[in-house]
Design a protein around this motif. Structure first.
Motif, PDB file in Angstrom:
ATOM      1  N   UNK A   1     -29.883  -3.777  20.899  1.00  0.00           N
ATOM      2  CA  UNK A   1     -30.298  -2.761  19.923  1.00  0.00           C
ATOM      3  C   UNK A   1     -31.568  -2.068  20.399  1.00  0.00           C
ATOM      4  N   UNK A   2     -32.529  -2.871  20.894  1.00  0.00           N
ATOM      5  CA  UNK A   2     -33.776  -2.285  21.385  1.00  0.00           C
ATOM      6  C   UNK A   2     -33.514  -1.351  22.555  1.00  0.00           C
ATOM      7  N   UNK A   3     -32.647  -1.777  23.451  1.00  0.00           N
ATOM      8  CA  UNK A   3     -32.331  -0.945  24.607  1.00  0.00           C
ATOM      9  C   UNK A   3     -31.732   0.390  24.171  1.00  0.00           C
ATOM     10  N   UNK A   4     -30.838   0.349  23.230  1.00  0.00           N
ATOM     11  CA  UNK A   4     -30.218   1.600  22.770  1.00  0.00           C
ATOM     12  C   UNK A   4     -31.245   2.504  22.113  1.00  0.00           C
ATOM     13  N   UNK A   5     -32.157   1.928  21.347  1.00  0.00           N
ATOM     14  CA  UNK A   5     -33.168   2.733  20.664  1.00  0.00           C
ATOM     15  C   UNK A   5     -34.127   3.397  21.652  1.00  0.00           C
ATOM     16  N   UNK A   6     -34.318   2.770  22.804  1.00  0.00           N
ATOM     17  CA  UNK A   6     -35.258   3.306  23.786  1.00  0.00           C
ATOM     18  C   UNK A   6     -34.632   4.336  24.713  1.00  0.00           C
ATOM     19  N   UNK A   7     -33.335   4.485  24.647  1.00  0.00           N
ATOM     20  CA  UNK A   7     -32.664   5.406  25.565  1.00  0.00           C
ATOM     21  C   UNK A   7     -32.112   6.601  24.787  1.00  0.00           C
ATOM     22  N   UNK A   8     -31.726   7.609  25.533  1.00  0.00           N
ATOM     23  CA  UNK A   8     -31.158   8.791  24.891  1.00  0.00           C
ATOM     24  C   UNK A   8     -29.791   8.467  24.314  1.00  0.00           C
ATOM     25  N   UNK A   9     -29.418   9.249  23.315  1.00  0.00           N
ATOM     26  CA  UNK A   9     -28.166   8.980  22.606  1.00  0.00           C
ATOM     27  C   UNK A   9     -26.975   9.004  23.556  1.00  0.00           C
ATOM     28  N   UNK A  10     -26.139   7.967  23.450  1.00  0.00           N
ATOM     29  CA  UNK A  10     -24.920   7.903  24.241  1.00  0.00           C
ATOM     30  C   UNK A  10     -25.087   7.318  25.619  1.00  0.00           C
TER      31      UNK A  10
END
Length: 764
Positions: free
Chosen positions: A64-73
């Motif tokens: 979840x943290x990784x996804x929040x730190x990266x651009x959408x998709x």
């Protein structure tokens, strides 16, 4: 105890240690889980006594943290690692083996949180939807297990994801061949894991001997976890070859396809835990609404959804008492299917069978809502199943029985179903069940073409007043349903040719009659055998016969229209003055009916708007006026009942006139002409609503002469009915007096309907 202490110590160390890059941290937690299976020698200790739940939670938080730190998709390295190393496949295998005990719950929870908390689409990945498919098959296998709650949460999150992206449902339509292959593969992986064969992450490996510990799998395998096994790649490729339905483009349904997501939910609808069952019903509601035709076909052809819906309906219906008070059936508030928390013990107004009745009505409500929300193919299939397997097989024998108690109960239940149904597709099947699908004009020889329709219409004139009233009420509510076939089947098909009219070009003699203000109807009445008591010496009768205004020259156009004031006056003047009592009581005037008629006519127009009815009657030149006219079985029974209004119970009369007034409100020109135009020239042997009332009034005129103090008694009865006078001694001729009051009110109601319809048709 020791393992819990170890877990606490580990968390403390992790908190003090410098933070690792996310991918290293993720790999660390995953290896900590896999090392458990290398190091442990106790495979019977529950999973909650290990660090596995904590590591799984940490892995999820990292994703979840990784996804929040990266651009959408954008897919990060941790997610890539999870997909590339088939971590979900491995977790599925551990969950299926339930090693250590309770692991299945942990795996289900991890899958649920992963799908729920990660925003990027995961299901299109083969290394996600394949293990998800396998895990789905494990759900609902056994009821009342400790994992039921996690199973239903997992299934519902999958359904929610499919609702967001409906095309993904094609991944879950599995060929049986594929399902078998997957199952066999799963068995191989499970056996290999528990025997220690190298399938978790190495390219080589030998099975350990049976006497070695079941949880050990070899340290060498875990050390080489970053290397994907060639064997696993080959396995994925071979499964891809078999996975015919795993691409969005696949829309052809093979007869041998499975829809395991539906099957698992269906199993859980039988759970003894009501919350689980309701959640399963909600999941099915999501699935049936998906727009994919392939899924809809598979849902109805390859699962037992239709059978479950109808079998449960039948079971709950049969569980009802043989005798239920119709008032209880009508007034009980059925709890909506998802909120069925009725407690019989807390209900002071409980009656025998209330629990069973609410259960039946709640499940019918669910079926109705399910069909209402369903994709068209699925909706039609489910509705047909309800008709064939429940309406016809279960309800029809009850409606066709001869026991009066049974008839009354089953008709009251049918009435409740008619009131409750909201799905257009299910309504159509209900209408065809009750009325049949015939649309050609009725004749006396074919009056019994649909036995149930015939029996129900006959019940409108049953020897039991209760059965008559209940059946009439059922038809009254049926007429208010938004389905064109109802009115067409019951009434319109018999009026289409307008052969109730005797059509003759207007000759000079007829013109003279019109100019002299004579009424053809009055002449006919004098010759009618029912009016033999109306002798020329009876001045009251002669005055009554001349109250209707003369036919106007405009009516000779045969366009079915007469000046509205003449029609209104014709109805208002039908009942003679000595038989009127409303003028002596406030709030019972004609104007009170105008407001109701305006509101009801507007509602009926909204219902009929899409039926494309004509604005004017069919041209007589195009009608087959030579064909013999039959008003149809339904109107025949209503007219017969109307003709006996002076001799029937008050409640029966109210119901008969209520049905007739509802019919009169429909904005079809033939209905308006036949039921509301007193001036049509009826063909020989035909009757209309007006002519039936005329005969009743003629009979009343004769009988009034034989009742002393008729008008005071009539007024007293009206006041008692309105609650303005207390009950007192029995009044002679009570049935007739009550019938006269209903007749007067009905004529005012018809006048109001005619007035409102005329002005509505003349307003742009």
């Amino acid at each position: 105890m020791f393992s819990k202490f170890t877990s606490i110590l580990q968390h403390a160390v992790e908190a003090l240690a410098p933070s690792l890059p996310l991918q290293e941290d993720f790999v660390y937690h995953w290896k900590a889980i896999t090392h458990y299976y290398i190091e442990t020698s106790d495979d019977k200790a529950p999973v909650t006594d290990t660090n596995i739940p904590s590591h799984l939670d940490q892995m999820l938080d990292i994703l979840v943290q990784e996804e929040n730190e990266r651009e959408s998709g954008e897919t990060g390295p941790c997610m890539e690692y999870l997909l590339h190393h088939k971590i979900l496949e491995t977790l599925y295998t551990l969950g299926k083996a339930d090693c250590p005990p309770g692991m299945k719950q942990q795996v289900l929870a991890f899958y649920t949180k992963l799908l729920g908390r990660i925003r990027q689409p995961l299901l299109p990945h083969i290394n996600v939807h394949r293990p998800v498919q396998k895990l789905i098959r494990l759900c609902g296998e056994v009821l009342a297990t400790p994992t039921e709650n996690e199973e239903i949460q997992f299934l519902c999150i999958v359904c929610a994801k499919l609702k967001q992206d409906p095309y993904l449902v094609n991944f879950f339509l599995e060929n049986k061949l594929k399902a078998v292959s997957s199952k066999e593969t799963t068995n191989v992986i499970t056996e290999d894991m528990l025997k220690g064969q190298d399938t978790l992450g190495t390219d080589t490996g030998q099975p350990i001997q049976p006497e070695e510990t079941p949880g050990a799998a070899g340290a060498e395998r875990m050390e080489k976890e970053d290397e994907l096994p060639q064997q696993a790649d080959d396995l994925s490729f071979s499964l891809d070859e078999l996975n015919v339905a795993s691409s969005p483009e696949s829309s052809t349904v093979c007869p041998n396809q499975d829809y395991n997501l539906v099957n698992s939910l269906l199993n859980l609808t039988k759970s003894p835990d009501g919350r689980i069952a309701v959640k399963a019903c909600e999941g099915l509601m999501l699935l049936v609404s998906l727009p994919e035709p392939a899924a809809a076909k598979c849902l109805t052809q390859s699962t037992c959804l239709c059978e479950l819906l109808t079998d449960r309906l039948a079971t709950l219906y049969r569980a009802l008492p043989q005798s239920l008070d119709p008032l209880d059936i009508e007034t009980v508030e059925a709890i909506n299917w998802g909120l069925d928390s009725y407690s019989h013990k807390e209900d002071a107004s409980a009656f025998p069978g209330k629990r069973a009745l609410i259960s039946f009505l709640s499940w019918f409500d669910y079926c109705d809502q399910l069909i209402k929300e369903a994709q068209k193919i699925a909706a039609v299939a489910m509705a047909k199943a309800v008709r064939e397997r429940f309406f016809v097989d279960v309800m029809e024998p009850q409606l066709m029985q001869t026991s009066e108690i049974g008839i009354l109960t089953s008709t009251a239940l049918l009435h409740r179903i008619v009131r409750q149904v909201t799905s257009d597709v299910l309504l159509q099947e209900l209408v065809y069940f009750v009325l049949g699908e015939h649309r050609e004009p009725e004749t006396l020889p074919n009056i019994n073409r649909h036995p149930l329709r015939h029996r129900l219409i006959e019940h409108c004139d049953h020897i039991s007043d209760e059965i008559s009233i209940m059946t009439l009420r059922m038809f009254e509510h049926l007429l208010q349903k938004p389905h064109e076939h109802i009115l067409y089947n019951l009434v319109l098909r018999n009026l289409e040719e307008r052969n109730y009219i005797e059509y003759k070009p207007l000759c000079q003699e007829d013109k003279d009659v019109v100019e002299n203000g004579q009424i053809a109807g009055a002449i006919d009445l004098e010759e009618d055998p029912l009016f033999t008591d109306l002798s020329p010496d009876n001045t009251g009768a002669q005055e009554w016969l001349s109250v209707s205004p003369p036919v106007s020259p405009e009516h000779s156009k045969n366009d079915g229209k007469t000046e509205v004031h003449k029609i209104v006056n014709s109805f208002l003047c039908l009942v003679p003055e000595e038989a009127k009592s409303s003028c002596h009581v406030e709030g019972t005037g004609y104007d009170t009916y105008l407001r109701d008629a305006h509101r009801q006519f507007r509602d009926y127009c909204l219902i009929c708007l899409r039926w494309e009815w004509p604005g004017s009657p069919r041209s007589l030149e195009k009608c087959n006026l030579e064909a013999s006219f039959f008003e149809g079985h339904f109107l025949k029974v209503l007219f017969d009942r109307m003709g006996r209004i002076l001799d029937q119970p008050y409640d029966v009369n109210l119901q008969v006139t209520s049905v007739l007034s509802k019919l009169s409100l429909f904005p079809h020109p033939h209905i308006h002409e036949y039921l509301l135009d007193p001036y049509i020239n009826l063909a020989s042997g035909c009757r209309s609503l007006f002519s039936v009332i005329v005969r009743v009034v003629g009979d009343l005129m004769v009988r009034i002469q034989r009742i002393p103090d008729f008008t005071p008694k009539l007024l007293l009865v009206r006041k008692r009915l309105l609650g303005l006078e207390p009950e007192g001694p029995v009044i002679d001729h009570m049935t007739l007096l009550e019938g006269v009051i209903v007749l007067e009110e009905f004529c005012k109601e018809l006048a109001a309907i005619a007035f409102v319809k005329y002005h509505a048709s003349s307003t742009p």
